[in-house]
Design an enzyme around this catalytic site. Structure first.
Site, PDB file in Angstrom:
ATOM      1  N   HIS A   1      -1.338  -2.697  -7.196  1.00 40.34           N
ATOM      2  CA  HIS A   1      -1.908  -2.435  -5.857  1.00 40.34           C
ATOM      3  C   HIS A   1      -3.314  -2.598  -5.911  1.00 40.34           C
ATOM      4  O   HIS A   1      -4.065  -1.811  -6.670  1.00 40.34           O
ATOM      5  CB  HIS A   1      -1.498  -1.192  -5.479  1.00 40.34           C
ATOM      6  CG  HIS A   1      -1.978  -0.817  -4.202  1.00 40.34           C
ATOM      7  ND1 HIS A   1      -2.742   0.645  -3.911  1.00 40.34           N
ATOM      8  CD2 HIS A   1      -2.324  -1.507  -3.103  1.00 40.34           C
ATOM      9  CE1 HIS A   1      -3.241   0.760  -2.904  1.00 40.34           C
ATOM     10  NE2 HIS A   1      -3.066  -0.411  -2.201  1.00 40.34           N
TER      11      HIS A   1
ATOM     12  N   GLU B   1      -3.928   0.017  -9.119  1.00 33.63           N
ATOM     13  CA  GLU B   1      -3.110   0.926  -9.316  1.00 33.63           C
ATOM     14  C   GLU B   1      -1.740   0.228  -9.640  1.00 33.63           C
ATOM     15  O   GLU B   1      -1.141  -0.724  -9.060  1.00 33.63           O
ATOM     16  CB  GLU B   1      -2.491   1.861  -7.859  1.00 33.63           C
ATOM     17  CG  GLU B   1      -3.298   2.913  -7.712  1.00 33.63           C
ATOM     18  CD  GLU B   1      -2.674   3.374  -6.302  1.00 33.63           C
ATOM     19  OE1 GLU B   1      -2.351   4.872  -6.496  1.00 33.63           O
ATOM     20  OE2 GLU B   1      -2.864   3.081  -5.131  1.00 33.63           O
TER      21      GLU B   1
ATOM     22  N   SER C   1       0.917  -1.090  -0.015  1.00 32.32           N
ATOM     23  CA  SER C   1       0.077   0.001   0.017  1.00 32.32           C
ATOM     24  C   SER C   1       0.855   1.143   0.158  1.00 32.32           C
ATOM     25  O   SER C   1       0.330   2.307  -0.205  1.00 32.32           O
ATOM     26  CB  SER C   1      -0.993  -0.154   1.183  1.00 32.32           C
ATOM     27  OG  SER C   1      -1.471  -1.111   1.466  1.00 32.32           O
TER      28      SER C   1
ATOM     29  N   ASN D   1      -3.710   5.759  -1.151  1.00 34.10           N
ATOM     30  CA  ASN D   1      -3.488   5.768   0.158  1.00 34.10           C
ATOM     31  C   ASN D   1      -3.019   7.288   0.475  1.00 34.10           C
ATOM     32  O   ASN D   1      -3.008   7.355   1.701  1.00 34.10           O
ATOM     33  CB  ASN D   1      -2.667   4.878   0.575  1.00 34.10           C
ATOM     34  CG  ASN D   1      -3.667   3.374   0.534  1.00 34.10           C
ATOM     35  OD1 ASN D   1      -4.858   3.397   0.804  1.00 34.10           O
ATOM     36  ND2 ASN D   1      -3.184   2.191  -0.020  1.00 34.10           N
TER      37      ASN D   1
HETATM   38  P1  NAD Z   1      -3.203  -9.552   6.431  1.00 37.56           P
HETATM   39  O1  NAD Z   1      -2.819  -9.291   7.710  1.00 37.56           O
HETATM   40  O2  NAD Z   1      -4.785  -9.906   6.153  1.00 37.56           O
HETATM   41  O3  NAD Z   1      -2.539 -10.660   5.689  1.00 37.56           O
HETATM   42  C1  NAD Z   1      -1.160 -10.933   5.590  1.00 37.56           C
HETATM   43  C2  NAD Z   1      -0.787 -12.442   5.387  1.00 37.56           C
HETATM   44  O4  NAD Z   1       0.640 -12.416   4.981  1.00 37.56           O
HETATM   45  C3  NAD Z   1      -1.130 -13.245   6.571  1.00 37.56           C
HETATM   46  O5  NAD Z   1      -1.737 -14.261   6.278  1.00 37.56           O
HETATM   47  C4  NAD Z   1       0.299 -13.850   7.063  1.00 37.56           C
HETATM   48  O6  NAD Z   1       0.564 -15.182   7.604  1.00 37.56           O
HETATM   49  C5  NAD Z   1       1.041 -13.646   5.622  1.00 37.56           C
HETATM   50  N1  NAD Z   1       2.424 -13.402   5.846  1.00 37.56           N
HETATM   51  C6  NAD Z   1       3.164 -12.655   6.670  1.00 37.56           C
HETATM   52  N2  NAD Z   1       4.494 -12.792   6.627  1.00 37.56           N
HETATM   53  C7  NAD Z   1       4.556 -13.788   5.770  1.00 37.56           C
HETATM   54  C8  NAD Z   1       5.872 -14.533   5.062  1.00 37.56           C
HETATM   55  N3  NAD Z   1       7.144 -14.150   5.267  1.00 37.56           N
HETATM   56  N4  NAD Z   1       5.775 -15.654   4.253  1.00 37.56           N
HETATM   57  C9  NAD Z   1       4.326 -15.903   3.726  1.00 37.56           C
HETATM   58  N5  NAD Z   1       3.126 -15.064   4.153  1.00 37.56           N
HETATM   59  C10 NAD Z   1       3.208 -14.282   5.017  1.00 37.56           C
HETATM   60  O7  NAD Z   1      -2.833  -8.313   5.527  1.00 37.56           O
HETATM   61  P2  NAD Z   1      -3.669  -7.696   4.081  1.00 37.56           P
HETATM   62  O8  NAD Z   1      -4.732  -6.800   4.450  1.00 37.56           O
HETATM   63  O9  NAD Z   1      -3.887  -8.968   3.290  1.00 37.56           O
HETATM   64  O10 NAD Z   1      -2.332  -6.843   3.294  1.00 37.56           O
HETATM   65  C11 NAD Z   1      -1.402  -7.543   2.747  1.00 37.56           C
HETATM   66  C12 NAD Z   1      -0.787  -6.548   1.822  1.00 37.56           C
HETATM   67  O11 NAD Z   1      -1.657  -5.926   0.829  1.00 37.56           O
HETATM   68  C13 NAD Z   1      -0.156  -5.329   2.465  1.00 37.56           C
HETATM   69  O12 NAD Z   1       1.062  -5.170   1.777  1.00 37.56           O
HETATM   70  C14 NAD Z   1      -1.190  -4.398   2.606  1.00 37.56           C
HETATM   71  O13 NAD Z   1      -0.764  -3.105   2.595  1.00 37.56           O
HETATM   72  C15 NAD Z   1      -1.817  -4.629   1.108  1.00 37.56           C
HETATM   73  N6  NAD Z   1      -2.943  -3.749   1.058  1.00 37.56           N
HETATM   74  C16 NAD Z   1      -3.841  -4.012   1.865  1.00 37.56           C
HETATM   75  C17 NAD Z   1      -5.235  -3.325   1.709  1.00 37.56           C
HETATM   76  C18 NAD Z   1      -6.209  -3.508   2.861  1.00 37.56           C
HETATM   77  O14 NAD Z   1      -7.358  -2.794   2.528  1.00 37.56           O
HETATM   78  N7  NAD Z   1      -6.283  -4.340   4.043  1.00 37.56           N
HETATM   79  C19 NAD Z   1      -5.498  -2.976   0.704  1.00 37.56           C
HETATM   80  C20 NAD Z   1      -4.568  -2.803  -0.502  1.00 37.56           C
HETATM   81  C21 NAD Z   1      -3.243  -3.441  -0.143  1.00 37.56           C
END
Ligand code: NAD
Length: 291
Positions: free
Chosen positions: A140, A152, A119, A190
């Protein structure tokens, strides 16, 4: 270049949604996470979410079955070796993402394109640590991925035109719309959205309004479909805080300082919907404000 197989790292809210849309649009998907529990929850969630699309008549039962059959799960990053495109969607922490790419490099093919769903973290910096910064981009997706139309596309300084064009084609094949952003902290969506959420938390922290009055004000007064605190819970408060920290560090401007109350919620482990508590408590029938 045609992308047939896609590897996804991280099966949380975003990784599961990304697997959903790639599988439904005909790609073979290898979904990985270090937690096997996260993987089984992700598959169950994808199954339920595609069922909803079937019930609405948007997807046929045959297409659902074909999509589910295209998704494989693994806890080993080496299983992503044969894929054409990798989407990293793990926790929003630079050290986590850098370690994932480092671990992936010995296993992937020369043509494989690497992307991050980050993000806010610098695409140029993440790409520079790999052996292929020219084949590295920000891809993104927005949350919830199956519903939101925008993706994005962020080019790092070294990203080449062929990689950018390939990803434009990928977004089109997913039936989504691409917006191109330059590689500056938090990109476009963001950069604007998360400081607004942070300001809503300051409004709460300073006692200007309650959770309910702040969310209602923005919904009824600015026609936002969700209030900013409700939206923060939806995104994840840890992710919101991580994005504010990237803006604060990357742009060195005090206007981006994270609200101490946001920090406090994250310290408590009240991360929003994903932990059942954030600005609202989701453990009962209806969400109840926590302040
Ligand atoms: P989340 O906490 O729901 O999921 C993250 C996952 O990554 C977890 O299942 C965790 O076990 C896994 N993980 C962590 N370290 C790891 C590793 N070393 N190897 C393999 N898996 C690993 O988070 P999310 O909301 O899905 O966000 C994930 C990414 O997407 C982030 O970079 C976030 O900024 C981005 N993002 C989030 C949103 C949102 O609204 N939540 C929107 C766009 C982008």
């Amino acid at each position: 270049m045609e992308i047939k197989t896609v590897g996804i790292v991280g099966a949380g809210q975003m990784g599961s949604g990304i697997a959903h849309v790639f599988a439904l649009s005909g790609h073979d998907v290898v979904l990985s996470d270090m937690s096997s529990d996260a993987l089984s929850k992700a598959v169950a969630l994808i199954d339920r979410n595609i069922d909803r699309q079937v019930a609405k008549g948007k997807v046929s039962a045959e297409d659902k079955a074909a999509a589910m059959a295209r998704i494989r799960t693994t806890t080993k990053l080496s299983d992503l070796g044969p894929t054409d495109l990798i989407v990293e969607a793990a926790t929003e922490r630079e050290s986590v993402k850098a370690a994932i790419f480092e671990d992936l490099l010995p296993h992937i093919q020369p043509h494989t394109i690497l992307t991050s769903n980050t993000s806010s973290i610098s695409i140029t910096r993440l790409g520079a640590r790999t052996d292929r910064p020219e084949k590295f981009m920000g891809l993104h997706f927005m949350n919830p991925v199956p519903v939101m139309q925008l993706v994005e596309l962020i080019r790092g300084i070294a990203t080449d035109e062929a990689t950018y064009k390939t990803l434009l084609g990928v977004v089109e094949k997913l039936g989504k719309t691409a917006a191109s952003a330059e590689d500056f902290p938090a990109f476009i969506v963001n950069r604007i959205l998360v400081p607004m959420i942070n300001e809503a938390v300051y409004t709460l922290y300073e006692g200007v309004g309650s959770v309910k009055s702040i969310d209602e004000s923005l919904k009824l007064g600015a026609n936002h479909p969700m209030g900013p605190l409700e939206l923060a819970d939806f995104i994840g408060l840890d992710t919101c805080l991580a994005i504010m920290n990237v803006l604060h560090d990357g742009l060195a401007d005090t206007k981006y300082r994270p609200c101490p109350l946001l920090v406090k919620y994250v310290e408590a482990g009240w991360l929003g919907r994903k932990t059942q508590r954030g600005f609202y408590d989701y453990r009962g029938e209806v969400p109840v404000p926590t302040r």
